[in-house]
Every structure is written in C-alpha cells, then in structure tokens.
Enzyme design. Structure first.
Site, PDB file in Angstrom:
ATOM      1  N   GLU A  25      14.702 -64.686  29.715  1.00 40.36           N
ATOM      2  CA  GLU A  25      15.520 -65.063  28.383  1.00 40.36           C
ATOM      3  C   GLU A  25      16.471 -64.063  28.130  1.00 40.36           C
ATOM      4  O   GLU A  25      16.309 -62.988  28.729  1.00 40.36           O
ATOM      5  CB  GLU A  25      14.334 -65.125  27.432  1.00 40.36           C
ATOM      6  CG  GLU A  25      13.695 -63.906  27.015  1.00 40.36           C
ATOM      7  CD  GLU A  25      12.779 -63.869  25.739  1.00 40.36           C
ATOM      8  OE1 GLU A  25      13.530 -63.922  24.656  1.00 40.36           O
ATOM      9  OE2 GLU A  25      11.653 -63.659  25.489  1.00 40.36           O
ATOM     10  N   LYS A 160       1.586 -60.945  21.531  1.00 42.69           N
ATOM     11  CA  LYS A 160       1.504 -59.729  20.678  1.00 42.69           C
ATOM     12  C   LYS A 160       0.668 -59.796  19.437  1.00 42.69           C
ATOM     13  O   LYS A 160       0.561 -60.842  18.920  1.00 42.69           O
ATOM     14  CB  LYS A 160       2.748 -58.955  20.112  1.00 42.69           C
ATOM     15  CG  LYS A 160       3.497 -58.218  21.136  1.00 42.69           C
ATOM     16  CD  LYS A 160       4.679 -57.183  20.323  1.00 42.69           C
ATOM     17  CE  LYS A 160       5.265 -56.615  21.310  1.00 42.69           C
ATOM     18  NZ  LYS A 160       6.312 -57.389  21.875  1.00 42.69           N
TER      19      LYS A 160
HETATM   20  N1  PSU Z   1       7.511 -61.460  21.500  1.00 40.04           N
HETATM   21  C1  PSU Z   1       7.577 -60.470  21.934  1.00 40.04           C
HETATM   22  N2  PSU Z   1       8.779 -60.018  22.344  1.00 40.04           N
HETATM   23  C2  PSU Z   1       9.898 -60.897  22.096  1.00 40.04           C
HETATM   24  C3  PSU Z   1       9.669 -62.151  21.273  1.00 40.04           C
HETATM   25  C4  PSU Z   1       8.594 -62.128  20.861  1.00 40.04           C
HETATM   26  O1  PSU Z   1       6.757 -59.755  22.347  1.00 40.04           O
HETATM   27  O2  PSU Z   1      11.015 -60.316  22.474  1.00 40.04           O
HETATM   28  C5  PSU Z   1      10.913 -62.699  21.222  1.00 40.04           C
HETATM   29  C6  PSU Z   1      10.952 -63.909  22.053  1.00 40.04           C
HETATM   30  O3  PSU Z   1      12.519 -64.197  22.445  1.00 40.04           O
HETATM   31  C7  PSU Z   1      10.631 -65.082  21.289  1.00 40.04           C
HETATM   32  C8  PSU Z   1      11.066 -64.653  20.002  1.00 40.04           C
HETATM   33  O4  PSU Z   1      10.888 -66.326  21.769  1.00 40.04           O
HETATM   34  O5  PSU Z   1      10.973 -63.634  19.967  1.00 40.04           O
HETATM   35  C9  PSU Z   1      10.044 -65.427  18.809  1.00 40.04           C
HETATM   36  O6  PSU Z   1      10.849 -65.355  17.566  1.00 40.04           O
HETATM   37  P1  PSU Z   1      10.208 -66.098  16.551  1.00 40.04           P
HETATM   38  O7  PSU Z   1       8.872 -65.670  15.967  1.00 40.04           O
HETATM   39  O8  PSU Z   1      11.190 -65.875  15.280  1.00 40.04           O
HETATM   40  O9  PSU Z   1      10.216 -67.667  16.806  1.00 40.04           O
END
Ligand code: PSU
Ligand code: MN
Length: 310
Positions: A25, A160
């Site tokens: 990603e 996390k």
């Molecule tokens: N969690 C992490 N590191 C990240 C992300 C999430 O520990 O870099 C990033 C990933 O790209 C994930 C996105 O798909 O954040 C999720 O964002 P949201 O909660 O806005 O869907």
C-alpha cells in the site's frame, strides 16, 4: 480489463509467468510515516519481497491512473509529498480517476486495485478497524468492509490499539473474514506481540495459509483474509509505554474533535512523537517482517493454485 489500470512491465511479466507477487500500500508511505524514513522503508519493503523471490507491486493513483508497481522515481515523488496525494480509500477512487488526481491507497484501496490486477497477497503494517468510541462516532474503517468483499489476503501485525480491538474482531467475525494468527494463537497488537484476544485460527507455515486461501476462493467464499503476524520479539515495545502514548493521542484527538479520514493519520503521527520515534522503528521492522512472510505465502499460493488448476 480495467481501462484505468497501469500495471508495470515487471508486474505484468510476473503475472504472465505465474510468479508470486505481493501488493504493497502507499498510505503508509504518505500518511503513516515521516519523510525520509517513509521512502527508505518503502524501498526496503520492496527489497524484502524480492529477497524471497517474489515481485513487489506498490499501488497508488497517479494522474488518475491506477498504478500497480511503481518506479523508484514515482515512489520518491509520492514519499516527498510533492504530488500532494490524498488518502485514497474505496470511496475516493472514482473522483481521483475522473479528475486525474493523485492518491495514496489505504488497505481498502490497495486491496480492490490489487484484485483487479489479479494479485491475491498484500503486505502492510496494520489494518484499519473500529475506532474507540465508535458507539458514538460510528467510525468504522472501510478496510473492514473491503475485507468482507475483496479476494485478497492481507498480512499485517494485527491492529493498533488506537482502535477498539474487540469490536474490530467482532465485525470481522460477522463478515466472515478469517483472522489467522501466524505462529500465534493471539491477536498481535502491532507494537506488541499480544493483545489478550484469543484467535480461533492459527497457522504455523506459509503452506497452511496458502491451502486455506485456495480452499476459500475455490469454494466461492468471496472476501479477504487477515494474516496476523506478530512484530519480531526484539523490536516489540513495552506495553505500558505504548498504551500510555496511545491513550494520550486518543484523548487529544477527541478534544480536537477529529473525525473521518484525518483521524488515523493524526493518531499515528502523535504516537510516534510521544514515543520519541521509538514507535517508528518498531513500525519499520514489522512492515519488513510482514513483507517477508507475505512473499513466502504468495510463493506457496502460486504453487497450490497451479497444482489445483493442473
Ligand atoms: N493503521 C496503521 N498504519 C497505517 C494505517 C492504519 O497502523 O498506516 C493506514 C492504512 O493505510 C489503513 C488506513 O488502511 O490507515 C485506515 O484509515 P481509516 O481508519 O481512515 O480507514
Ligand atoms: Mn475512519
């Protein structure tokens, strides 16, 4: 064939000769880590995939094109912020394509583009999930819905603790998404190897996972799989240190009233600041580790698939 898809020559060749490929990603590069560690990590993660004999396919949206496999130059322009890429999840892709915009794909965005290119295995750091306080905010990452519908296996270090991990697990169970501990019976919590949450499924070899993926998709059970691979022990953080940092960051985000797509990047950046960069080192180590494991799963999956189709 998707007319907006640009698959690099290297990835295209790999697809043609059934070589294992690992999707990567780009939100993690643009919104998950600071410059210049983000570029170094992106390159090291690609190398980790190559070291295992697989081909890396980093995914992003550039000039409205869905890119699968990026040149070093493209990676650098994404990482240094000069393209001002937006965080691109499923909902953002149509607008970016229509307007020729630049986007860094989240887990959800990467999964759907990888699937359309014929790639089944993807490595990242952590998936998005249900945020703490979601009973009030309804903040549920689109990653979870994508896992419910798109046929890609995601190797991560769990999720996390900025998220509500029990709620996240309940949602994945409801949606029929297998969550498999790789060499563990407990959900890893990204910076730490354990969360206290028991998993119902465990695998100890890449082959076991490949057989499960093959069975799932041959059965017509659409959707993704989460492969939860704990951070290597020597890089794991002290639980009390990381829990305190996360608690502080979540409290600040609530006080600021942050919501929507900006919440996760804010929490990631604050936790790194509060821990004085220690969390960044752990983050880099676990992503590389996931890339190695994903490549070995992709290799086994190709073997199982070709045997099944023979
Ligand atoms: N969690 C992490 N590191 C990240 C992300 C999430 O520990 O870099 C990033 C990933 O790209 C994930 C996105 O798909 O954040 C999720 O964002 P949201 O909660 O806005 O869907
Ligand atoms: Mn969200």
């Amino acid at each position: 064939m998707n007319p907006y898809l640009d698959v690099s020559e290297e990835v295209n060749d790999a697809l043609r000769v059934n070589m294992p490929i690992v999707a990567l990603e780009s939100t993690i590069i643009t919104h998950g880590m600071p410059w210049p560690q983000n570029l170094e990590t992106a390159l090291e993660v690609e190398n980790a995939v190559r070291e295992e004999g697989a081909v890396p396919a980093t995914v992003a949206i550039m000039g409205g094109r869905l890119k699968v496999g990026l040149s070093r130059d493209a990676l650098e322009r994404l990482a240094n912020g000069s393209l001002h890429p937006v965080k691109a999840s499923r909902r953002d892709i149509p607008m970016l394509v229509a307007r020729g915009g630049n986007g860094a794909t989240t887990v959800a965005g990467t999964m759907l583009i990888a699937e359309s290119a014929g790639i089944r295995v993807f490595a990242t750091g952590g998936i998005g999930g249900i945020h703490r306080g979601a009973e009030k905010t309804w903040d549920v990452s689109a990653d979870l819905e994508e896992l419910a519908r798109t046929n890609v296996a995601v190797v991560c270090a769990g999720a996390k603790a900025i998220l509500d991990l029990p709620k996240t697990m309940e949602y994945l169970e409801t949606k029929g998404v297998p969550v498999i501990g790789f060499g563990t019976s407990e959900l890893p919590a990204f910076y730490t190897r354990q969360s206290g949450i028991k998993l119902s499924q465990r695998a100890d070899t890449p082959e076991e996972i490949a057989l499960l993926l093959y069975a799932k998709w041959v059965l017509g059970l659409n959707g993704g799989v989460v492969i939860a691979n704990p951070i290597p022990a020597r890089y794991a953080m002290d639980k009390s240190v990381i829990d305190a940092a996360i608690g502080k960051a979540v409290g600040e985000s609530e006080a600021k009233g942050l919501k929507g797509a900006e919440l996760t990047p804010y929490l990631l950046a604050r936790v790194a600041e509060i821990t004085g960069g220690d969390s960044l080192e752990a983050n880099i180590a676990l992503v590389k580790n996931n890339a190695h494991v994903a490549a070995s799963i992709a290799k086994e999956y190709e073997r199982v698939r070709l045997k099944g189709e023979a």
